[in-house]
Design an enzyme around this catalytic site. Sequence first.
Site, mmCIF file in Angstrom:
data_model
loop_
_atom_site.group_PDB
_atom_site.id
_atom_site.type_symbol
_atom_site.label_atom_id
_atom_site.label_comp_id
_atom_site.label_asym_id
_atom_site.label_seq_id
_atom_site.Cartn_x
_atom_site.Cartn_y
_atom_site.Cartn_z
ATOM 1 N N ARG A 295 0.839 -1.207 0.000
ATOM 2 C CA ARG A 295 0.000 0.000 0.000
ATOM 3 C C ARG A 295 0.873 1.256 0.000
ATOM 4 O O ARG A 295 2.107 1.180 0.043
ATOM 5 C CB ARG A 295 -0.908 0.012 1.215
ATOM 6 C CG ARG A 295 -0.149 0.151 2.515
ATOM 7 C CD ARG A 295 -1.100 0.195 3.699
ATOM 8 N NE ARG A 295 -0.476 0.813 4.849
ATOM 9 C CZ ARG A 295 -1.035 0.905 6.033
ATOM 10 N NH1 ARG A 295 -2.229 0.392 6.230
ATOM 11 N NH2 ARG A 295 -0.426 1.500 7.032
ATOM 12 N N TYR B 98 11.279 7.314 15.741
ATOM 13 C CA TYR B 98 11.182 7.388 14.276
ATOM 14 C C TYR B 98 12.297 8.281 13.705
ATOM 15 O O TYR B 98 12.986 7.918 12.748
ATOM 16 C CB TYR B 98 9.802 7.939 13.924
ATOM 17 C CG TYR B 98 9.461 7.965 12.457
ATOM 18 C CD1 TYR B 98 9.130 6.802 11.769
ATOM 19 C CD2 TYR B 98 9.425 9.176 11.767
ATOM 20 C CE1 TYR B 98 8.778 6.846 10.422
ATOM 21 C CE2 TYR B 98 9.074 9.231 10.426
ATOM 22 C CZ TYR B 98 8.746 8.063 9.758
ATOM 23 O OH TYR B 98 8.397 8.113 8.432
ATOM 24 N N LEU C 168 9.089 11.112 24.348
ATOM 25 C CA LEU C 168 10.052 10.158 24.906
ATOM 26 C C LEU C 168 9.742 9.820 26.365
ATOM 27 O O LEU C 168 9.871 8.668 26.789
ATOM 28 C CB LEU C 168 11.479 10.705 24.768
ATOM 29 C CG LEU C 168 12.591 9.752 25.206
ATOM 30 C CD1 LEU C 168 12.578 8.459 24.388
ATOM 31 C CD2 LEU C 168 13.956 10.424 25.093
HETATM 32 P P1 NAD Z 1 2.317 2.680 5.163
HETATM 33 O O1 NAD Z 1 2.126 2.415 6.611
HETATM 34 O O2 NAD Z 1 1.117 2.994 4.346
HETATM 35 O O3 NAD Z 1 3.076 1.442 4.486
HETATM 36 C C1 NAD Z 1 4.170 0.802 5.086
HETATM 37 C C2 NAD Z 1 4.204 -0.636 4.628
HETATM 38 O O4 NAD Z 1 5.302 -1.285 5.278
HETATM 39 C C3 NAD Z 1 2.931 -1.411 4.999
HETATM 40 O O5 NAD Z 1 2.441 -2.079 3.880
HETATM 41 C C4 NAD Z 1 3.411 -2.372 6.072
HETATM 42 O O6 NAD Z 1 2.686 -3.600 6.091
HETATM 43 C C5 NAD Z 1 4.863 -2.591 5.667
HETATM 44 N N1 NAD Z 1 5.664 -3.092 6.791
HETATM 45 C C6 NAD Z 1 5.645 -2.638 8.073
HETATM 46 N N2 NAD Z 1 6.446 -3.406 8.824
HETATM 47 C C7 NAD Z 1 6.974 -4.356 8.017
HETATM 48 C C8 NAD Z 1 7.865 -5.440 8.236
HETATM 49 N N3 NAD Z 1 8.370 -5.697 9.458
HETATM 50 N N4 NAD Z 1 8.193 -6.232 7.184
HETATM 51 C C9 NAD Z 1 7.682 -5.965 5.949
HETATM 52 N N5 NAD Z 1 6.821 -4.970 5.700
HETATM 53 C C10 NAD Z 1 6.482 -4.171 6.719
HETATM 54 O O7 NAD Z 1 3.406 3.843 5.077
HETATM 55 P P2 NAD Z 1 3.719 4.903 3.904
HETATM 56 O O8 NAD Z 1 3.118 6.191 4.291
HETATM 57 O O9 NAD Z 1 3.431 4.339 2.565
HETATM 58 O O10 NAD Z 1 5.295 5.051 4.112
HETATM 59 C C11 NAD Z 1 6.248 4.285 3.406
HETATM 60 C C12 NAD Z 1 7.639 4.724 3.848
HETATM 61 O O11 NAD Z 1 7.755 6.137 3.692
HETATM 62 C C13 NAD Z 1 7.913 4.453 5.331
HETATM 63 O O12 NAD Z 1 9.257 4.081 5.486
HETATM 64 C C14 NAD Z 1 7.634 5.791 5.982
HETATM 65 O O13 NAD Z 1 8.338 5.926 7.182
HETATM 66 C C15 NAD Z 1 8.161 6.725 4.909
HETATM 67 N N6 NAD Z 1 7.614 8.089 4.985
HETATM 68 C C16 NAD Z 1 6.296 8.356 4.760
HETATM 69 C C17 NAD Z 1 5.842 9.670 4.814
HETATM 70 C C18 NAD Z 1 4.401 10.043 4.550
HETATM 71 O O14 NAD Z 1 4.092 11.246 4.550
HETATM 72 N N7 NAD Z 1 3.511 9.115 4.287
HETATM 73 C C19 NAD Z 1 6.726 10.695 5.123
HETATM 74 C C20 NAD Z 1 8.058 10.387 5.353
HETATM 75 C C21 NAD Z 1 8.499 9.083 5.265
#
Ligand code: NAD
Length: 446
Positions: free
Chosen positions: A216, A352, A296
């Site tokens: 996703r 994070y 924290l």
């Molecule tokens: P999301 O939560 O929609 O998707 C994360 C996916 O990672 C999920 O499908 C989840 O099942 C999978 N996942 C979690 N733990 C796992 C594990 N142990 N093994 C395998 N898969 C695992 O998050 P997103 O918003 O699509 O974010 C994706 C990346 O972008 C992340 O690393 C997040 O930290 C980073 N990010 C997102 C944003 C934002 O604004 N959405 C901003 C900065 C960084």
Amino acid sequence: MTDRYQQFASSTVGSLMVRRLGLPDPVPLRRYEPGQPLLTGPALLGGAPGGRLSDAVAEVLGKADAEVVTDAAGDTRFGALVFDATGITSPEQLVRLHEFFNPVLRRVRSSGRVLVLGTPPEKITAAAEKIAQRALEGFTRSLGKEMRRGATVQLVYVEKGAEASMESTLRFLLSARSAYVSGQVVRISAAGEALAPEDWTRPLAGKVAVVTGASRGIGASIATVLARDGATVVCLDVPAAGDRLSTVANRVGGSTLQLDVTADDAADRLIEFTGGRYGGLDILVHNAGITRDRKLANMDRGRWDSVLAVNLASQLRINETLLSRKGLNSGGRIIGVSSMAGIAGNAGQTNYGTSKAGVIGMVQALAPRMARRGGTVNAVAPGFIETDMTAAMPLFLREAGRRMNAMTQGGLPVDVAETIAWYANPASVGVNGNVVRVCGQSLLGA
Ligand code: NAD
């Protein structure tokens, strides 16, 4: 998630109110579609005397069928302004920036592009030149915050000897693929030979990519864009996300690997799967990530441990095993997903922010080793991206996150994915050790 304010601001009444009251004006950004021209109008190319990059830039633009002009006379509105600043060897000569840009800035089209090209200061010994080249960063970051209507500004430092390695970066930063990237500094090194792909619309043809967390959000978009660019994509996610994962994999014509990246045998299973089915792996995107927010003082040990395990420790373990067991093909790419929280910090996200700053450390620590193998490691640092994660934020925080950037809107998952596809491009061999923010030039952080 729908940005209702943006919809309102684009309506007839809304745009009038936005102008009268000086409210944020989030214009629809031009995003990449196959067959689209690189630029929306001609590129004005200029440079300080003695620069070394203008010819190479003109050649790339010509290959990409972009019109190049070197004379600003008339009232042409430009799709891009490109300035070769490598000839600037003293602070006095920085005035060349003013001379070139001041008369033409109002003639940049919507979603136009501004690029300044320099020499990496750390590679220069003469003090005056080093200072002048470093000063370019303040110029581009400030100009980025002045641009309107979806225009972006970037600084690209090109090492001497890397003149022929600019094509993938210029194509990315000039095109609509970099819609939500602005105010960034990119470094291109002279390492390796940048092999141009046979077909720039499918630069990843023949490559095998693994995207973690692909079921996703941003991960699903990364899988889609890498597949669009020709890669065979292995979509990896935890078993609980199996159904959604299959949907994504089917859509992109790839395969699924149900795996928790924190499992002890995760790296071995990844190598067995990609080796057994495809004969190897070319591109690994560490996208899987979780948040477990608390200040924290209120954070239990479990929240700390789980975030560090998924967002950082698992990635280091997988990289190490891949590299030591030769699970990544030579010329391979490792791509991390950091976050603005890892750069600017965020209250409630010490776990994070630590993990995401660690991803930047991973890039820096691994870059020389990857270069020796003809590969690269880089990261993206997304700002506010419209996903399930940000849709769940409290309304006020969400609105603040959306508007507090030079584009006054959130980015889309595809904006992160396009940046990752640029890193993955075989012609990006000189793009190593970079962390590029996909944040619409957020007002927070550097
Ligand atoms: P999301 O939560 O929609 O998707 C994360 C996916 O990672 C999920 O499908 C989840 O099942 C999978 N996942 C979690 N733990 C796992 C594990 N142990 N093994 C395998 N898969 C695992 O998050 P997103 O918003 O699509 O974010 C994706 C990346 O972008 C992340 O690393 C997040 O930290 C980073 N990010 C997102 C944003 C934002 O604004 N959405 C901003 C900065 C960084």
